[in-house]
Scaffold this motif. Structure first.
Motif, PDB file in Angstrom:
ATOM      1  N   PRO A   1       4.402   4.016  11.428  1.00 32.61           N
ATOM      2  CA  PRO A   1       4.028   5.495  12.189  1.00 32.61           C
ATOM      3  C   PRO A   1       4.953   6.480  11.721  1.00 32.61           C
ATOM      4  CG  PRO A   1       3.553   3.772  13.694  1.00 32.61           C
ATOM      5  CD  PRO A   1       4.321   3.081  12.554  1.00 32.61           C
ATOM      6  N   LYS A   2       6.061   6.143  11.902  1.00 27.68           N
ATOM      7  CA  LYS A   2       7.335   7.224  11.612  1.00 27.68           C
ATOM      8  C   LYS A   2       7.172   7.948  10.064  1.00 27.68           C
ATOM      9  CE  LYS A   2      10.597   5.739  14.921  1.00 27.68           C
ATOM     10  NZ  LYS A   2      11.742   5.326  15.455  1.00 27.68           N
ATOM     11  N   LYS A   3       6.672   7.105   9.287  1.00 26.02           N
ATOM     12  CA  LYS A   3       6.507   7.643   7.880  1.00 26.02           C
ATOM     13  C   LYS A   3       5.203   8.245   7.563  1.00 26.02           C
ATOM     14  CE  LYS A   3       9.756   4.558   5.373  1.00 26.02           C
ATOM     15  NZ  LYS A   3       9.880   3.736   4.179  1.00 26.02           N
ATOM     16  N   SER A   4       4.267   8.242   8.542  1.00 25.28           N
ATOM     17  CA  SER A   4       2.847   8.989   8.505  1.00 25.28           C
ATOM     18  C   SER A   4       3.051  10.243   9.260  1.00 25.28           C
ATOM     19  CB  SER A   4       2.159   8.104   9.328  1.00 25.28           C
ATOM     20  OG  SER A   4       2.114   6.901   8.630  1.00 25.28           O
ATOM     21  N   ARG A   5       1.885  11.122   9.280  1.00 28.47           N
ATOM     22  CA  ARG A   5       1.676  12.204   9.627  1.00 28.47           C
ATOM     23  C   ARG A   5       0.302  12.583  10.061  1.00 28.47           C
ATOM     24  NH1 ARG A   5       6.222  11.407   9.147  1.00 28.47           N
ATOM     25  NH2 ARG A   5       7.873  12.590   8.578  1.00 28.47           N
ATOM     26  N   SER A   6       0.103  13.133  11.142  1.00 26.30           N
ATOM     27  CA  SER A   6      -1.327  13.607  11.515  1.00 26.30           C
ATOM     28  C   SER A   6      -1.380  15.031  11.529  1.00 26.30           C
ATOM     29  CB  SER A   6      -1.602  12.658  13.010  1.00 26.30           C
ATOM     30  OG  SER A   6      -0.890  13.321  13.807  1.00 26.30           O
ATOM     31  N   LEU A   7      -2.600  15.512  11.511  1.00 25.41           N
ATOM     32  CA  LEU A   7      -2.959  16.885  11.365  1.00 25.41           C
ATOM     33  C   LEU A   7      -4.436  16.986  11.905  1.00 25.41           C
ATOM     34  CD1 LEU A   7      -2.289  19.915  10.712  1.00 25.41           C
ATOM     35  CD2 LEU A   7      -3.337  19.272   8.536  1.00 25.41           C
ATOM     36  N   SER A   8      -4.521  17.600  12.858  1.00 21.14           N
ATOM     37  CA  SER A   8      -5.797  17.823  13.711  1.00 21.14           C
ATOM     38  C   SER A   8      -6.109  19.486  13.823  1.00 21.14           C
ATOM     39  CB  SER A   8      -5.721  17.311  15.107  1.00 21.14           C
ATOM     40  OG  SER A   8      -7.018  17.216  15.677  1.00 21.14           O
ATOM     41  N   ILE A   9      -7.449  19.770  13.147  1.00 21.84           N
ATOM     42  CA  ILE A   9      -7.590  20.849  13.045  1.00 21.84           C
ATOM     43  C   ILE A   9      -8.913  21.188  13.868  1.00 21.84           C
ATOM     44  CG2 ILE A   9      -8.670  22.800  11.542  1.00 21.84           C
ATOM     45  CD1 ILE A   9      -6.875  21.395   9.517  1.00 21.84           C
ATOM     46  N   ARG A  10      -8.996  22.206  15.011  1.00 21.18           N
ATOM     47  CA  ARG A  10     -10.103  22.516  15.870  1.00 21.18           C
ATOM     48  C   ARG A  10     -10.414  23.885  15.648  1.00 21.18           C
ATOM     49  NH1 ARG A  10     -11.159  18.567  20.165  1.00 21.18           N
ATOM     50  NH2 ARG A  10      -9.559  16.933  19.839  1.00 21.18           N
TER      51      ARG A  10
ATOM     52  N   VAL B   1       5.664  17.108   6.077  1.00 18.80           N
ATOM     53  CA  VAL B   1       5.522  16.074   5.171  1.00 18.80           C
ATOM     54  C   VAL B   1       5.288  16.722   3.698  1.00 18.80           C
ATOM     55  CG1 VAL B   1       2.944  15.897   5.537  1.00 18.80           C
ATOM     56  CG2 VAL B   1       4.453  13.859   4.739  1.00 18.80           C
ATOM     57  N   LYS B   2       5.943  15.850   2.743  1.00 17.65           N
ATOM     58  CA  LYS B   2       5.830  16.274   1.412  1.00 17.65           C
ATOM     59  C   LYS B   2       4.707  15.250   0.824  1.00 17.65           C
ATOM     60  CE  LYS B   2       8.579  17.413  -2.514  1.00 17.65           C
ATOM     61  NZ  LYS B   2      10.017  17.388  -3.332  1.00 17.65           N
ATOM     62  N   SER B   3       4.106  15.865   0.224  1.00 19.31           N
ATOM     63  CA  SER B   3       2.709  15.314  -0.701  1.00 19.31           C
ATOM     64  C   SER B   3       2.573  15.641  -2.086  1.00 19.31           C
ATOM     65  CB  SER B   3       1.426  15.123   0.106  1.00 19.31           C
ATOM     66  OG  SER B   3       0.525  14.376  -0.521  1.00 19.31           O
TER      67      SER B   3
ATOM     68  N   GLU C   1     -13.542   9.247  16.125  1.00 16.29           N
ATOM     69  CA  GLU C   1     -13.944   8.368  14.797  1.00 16.29           C
ATOM     70  C   GLU C   1     -12.464   8.177  14.212  1.00 16.29           C
ATOM     71  OE1 GLU C   1     -15.900  10.796  12.091  1.00 16.29           O
ATOM     72  OE2 GLU C   1     -17.913  10.965  13.255  1.00 16.29           O
ATOM     73  N   THR C   2     -11.638   8.915  14.111  1.00 15.51           N
ATOM     74  CA  THR C   2     -10.138   8.803  13.739  1.00 15.51           C
ATOM     75  C   THR C   2      -9.651   7.670  14.415  1.00 15.51           C
ATOM     76  OG1 THR C   2     -10.078  11.262  13.212  1.00 15.51           O
ATOM     77  CG2 THR C   2      -8.185   9.883  13.219  1.00 15.51           C
TER      78      THR C   2
ATOM     79  N   MET D   1       0.845  -1.084   0.165  1.00 14.68           N
ATOM     80  CA  MET D   1      -0.080  -0.046  -0.104  1.00 14.68           C
ATOM     81  C   MET D   1       0.892   1.203   0.022  1.00 14.68           C
ATOM     82  SD  MET D   1      -2.883   0.933   2.674  1.00 14.68           S
ATOM     83  CE  MET D   1      -3.530  -0.650   2.979  1.00 14.68           C
ATOM     84  N   ASP D   2       0.737   2.190  -0.961  1.00 11.87           N
ATOM     85  CA  ASP D   2       1.633   3.276  -1.113  1.00 11.87           C
ATOM     86  C   ASP D   2       1.016   4.362   0.058  1.00 11.87           C
ATOM     87  OD1 ASP D   2       2.729   5.750  -2.015  1.00 11.87           O
ATOM     88  OD2 ASP D   2       3.491   4.430  -3.421  1.00 11.87           O
ATOM     89  N   GLY D   3      -0.519   4.521   0.125  1.00  6.83           N
ATOM     90  CA  GLY D   3      -0.521   5.781   0.843  1.00  6.83           C
ATOM     91  C   GLY D   3      -2.035   5.768   1.207  1.00  6.83           C
ATOM     92  N   THR D   4      -2.322   6.210   2.429  1.00  9.65           N
ATOM     93  CA  THR D   4      -3.715   6.097   2.778  1.00  9.65           C
ATOM     94  C   THR D   4      -3.991   7.533   3.233  1.00  9.65           C
ATOM     95  OG1 THR D   4      -3.660   3.872   3.034  1.00  9.65           O
ATOM     96  CG2 THR D   4      -5.549   5.003   3.957  1.00  9.65           C
ATOM     97  N   THR D   5      -5.175   8.007   3.195  1.00  8.82           N
ATOM     98  CA  THR D   5      -5.430   9.484   3.733  1.00  8.82           C
ATOM     99  C   THR D   5      -6.770   9.222   4.813  1.00  8.82           C
ATOM    100  OG1 THR D   5      -4.399  10.888   2.153  1.00  8.82           O
ATOM    101  CG2 THR D   5      -5.907  11.942   3.614  1.00  8.82           C
ATOM    102  N   ILE D   6      -6.495   9.495   5.770  1.00 14.29           N
ATOM    103  CA  ILE D   6      -8.023   9.181   6.741  1.00 14.29           C
ATOM    104  C   ILE D   6      -8.388  10.710   6.948  1.00 14.29           C
ATOM    105  CG2 ILE D   6      -8.994   8.428   8.581  1.00 14.29           C
ATOM    106  CD1 ILE D   6      -6.901   6.231   8.791  1.00 14.29           C
ATOM    107  N   ILE D   7      -9.766  10.850   6.657  1.00 13.22           N
ATOM    108  CA  ILE D   7     -10.486  12.364   7.079  1.00 13.22           C
ATOM    109  C   ILE D   7     -11.489  11.918   7.757  1.00 13.22           C
ATOM    110  CG2 ILE D   7     -11.221  14.317   6.091  1.00 13.22           C
ATOM    111  CD1 ILE D   7      -9.763  14.225   3.720  1.00 13.22           C
TER     112      ILE D   7
END
Length: 126
Positions: A34-43, A68-70, A13-14, A1-7
């Protein structure tokens, strides 16, 4: 699996989705990195630096901790393009100077401009 985005719109829920994905990956005999992943939380329209998520019993770094570069674009916690604009202008200027100094004939310089600077993904480069 190359990449997954969870919104997700809610933190719980996350967390539930990450747990389900982790279970699925375990079932498939695969592991998250997990070290290759990033999380972003917006409130309320602002980056929440306190919220963290875990997967495979490891914390996922936040975009605040490690940008992160995407798709060829860097994302950080500022969520502003002003820094990216300056970086893009600097990179374009340096690249144009390098192409100009390379000693190639004009038509080859145009090729470099078109396929190496303007459309680098044409040949799969990023």
């Amino acid at each position: 699996m190359d990449g997954t985005t969870i919104i997700c719109s809610k933190e719980d829920e996350t967390r539930r989705m990450l747990t389900r994905l982790d279970d699925l990956m375990s079932w498939c005999k695969m592991v998250f990195k997990p070290k290759k992943s990033r999380s972003l939380s917006i409130r309320r329209g602002k980056v929440d630096k306190a919220t963290t998520f875990t997967v495979a019993e490891q914390q996922i770094p936040t975009v605040n901790q490690e940008p992160v570069k995407s798709l060829g674009r860097w994302y950080d916690s500022s969520m502003k393009d002003s820094r990216r604009k300056a970086e893009t202008l600097e990179l374009a200027s340096e690249s144009l100077l390098a192409i100009n100094k390379c000693g190639l004939q004009g038509k080859f310089k145009i090729w470099c401009l078109q396929f190496m600077l303007l459309f680098p993904n044409f040949y799969g480069h990023s």
